[in-house]
Design an enzyme around this catalytic site. Structure first.
Site, PDB file in Angstrom:
ATOM      1  N   PRO A 106       2.858  -0.838  -1.592  1.00  0.00           N
ATOM      2  CG  PRO A 106       4.727  -0.354  -2.647  1.00  0.00           C
ATOM      3  CD  PRO A 106       4.110  -0.246  -1.411  1.00  0.00           C
ATOM      4  CE1 TYR A 150       8.199   3.173   9.171  1.00  0.00           C
ATOM      5  CE2 TYR A 150       9.821   3.676   7.566  1.00  0.00           C
ATOM      6  CZ  TYR A 150       8.530   3.416   8.017  1.00  0.00           C
ATOM      7  OH  TYR A 150       7.558   3.733   7.061  1.00  0.00           O
TER       8      TYR A 150
END
Length: 285
Positions: A203, A56
């Site tokens: 999710p 990231y």
């Protein structure tokens, strides 16, 4: 009764609904300021599990969390991942599980996070060009040296998980999984049987939850949003699931975390269990 806590590897207690830091901008200045505010608000709201990675921003995300939260409050777990690096020649990201590379990434992560030990370090992907024993053996050596507390894996199959468990103690698995995408249901089942934490990335299916009439209907009945229903379903689906929804907005953060208080009835869960994004997927009741 759905428990809101889980002990990773049996001893590292966290609140099950965590935070994924991937979407936090690290620049420009205004975006970084908001990212810092979001990270701090997450801790204020009780988040004790935050997920980041070397990938990231090439470590910029790790540095951001350290800027926002160091010195870290007691009980906060920041987990990071290694095994994906950017080529200095092409600028493209690729798998690199060579021992020297993994060791370098861990050392860099320790420095960026301003810690002497990463309590949970996950292998971002298994590098098929490097022997699995060499990859996991390197992480095990770093664990012995006290630089890693626990070792996890990401995006693995049940077979890969089984082979890894012959080499190391696997504390967590981070695979793509949500209400509408249950491709890794067998991996989840293996984790549940072994008491391994399962951290679903993505999710909430992007843009899809609110478009499904059944999810919207359950949300209306339960007094929540489709996103909250998707997260509440995960929390009730298996006791080893630790969702890590990510966002760069405080209002979305607050919406996500409120899902821990949304109670779904058995009938509502049954209706949601029957949903599947891909034909042929088997829903577990």
């Amino acid at each position: 009764m759905v428990s809101n806590t889980f002990h990773i590897a049996g001893d590292l207690g966290v609140r099950r609904l965590g935070f994924g830091a991937m979407h936090l901008p690290t620049e420009p200045a205004s975006g970084r300021e908001m990212s810092v505010a979001v990270a701090r608000r997450a801790v204020e709201l009780g988040v004790t599990l935050m997920d980041t990675a070397h990938m990231y921003g090439g470590g910029a995300n790790e540095e951001l969390l350290a800027e926002a939260l160091h010195p870290y409050p007691d009980g906060l777990l920041i987990t990071t991942k290694v095994g994906v690096v950017r080529s200095p020649e092409t600028g493209e990201w690729g798998l690199d599980g060579r021992p020297a590379s993994l060791r370098a990434q861990v050392e860099q992560g320790l420095r960026r996070l301003r810690v002497e030990r990463v309590e949970l370090l996950q292998l971002h992907r298994i590098d098929p060009e490097t022997a699995l024993a060499d990859q996991l053996g390197t992480l095990r050596e770093l664990q012995t040296e006290g630089k890693i507390g626990r070792i996890g894996l990401s995006e693995v199959t049940t077979a890969e998980l089984g082979r890894a468990r012959e080499i190391i103690d696997v504390s967590s698995v981070q695979n793509r999984y949500n209400l509408l995408d249950r491709e890794h249901e067998p991996v989840l089942a293996a984790c549940e049987a072994a008491g391994i934490a399962f951290l679903p990335w993505r999710p909430v299916a992007w843009g899809a939850s609110g478009e499904r009439a059944e999810i919207a209907a359950v949300a209306s009945e339960a007094g929540g949003t489709p996103t909250q229903v998707a997260l509440a379903w995960l929390l009730g689906h298996s006791p080893v699931i630790l969702p890590i929804p990510g966002t760069a907005r405080i209002d979305h953060l607050e919406e996500n975390l409120a899902a821990a208080d949304l109670n779904l009835t058995p009938a509502q869960r049954h209706r949601l269990n029957r949903l599947s994004e891909k034909p042929g997927q088997t829903a577990r009741s």
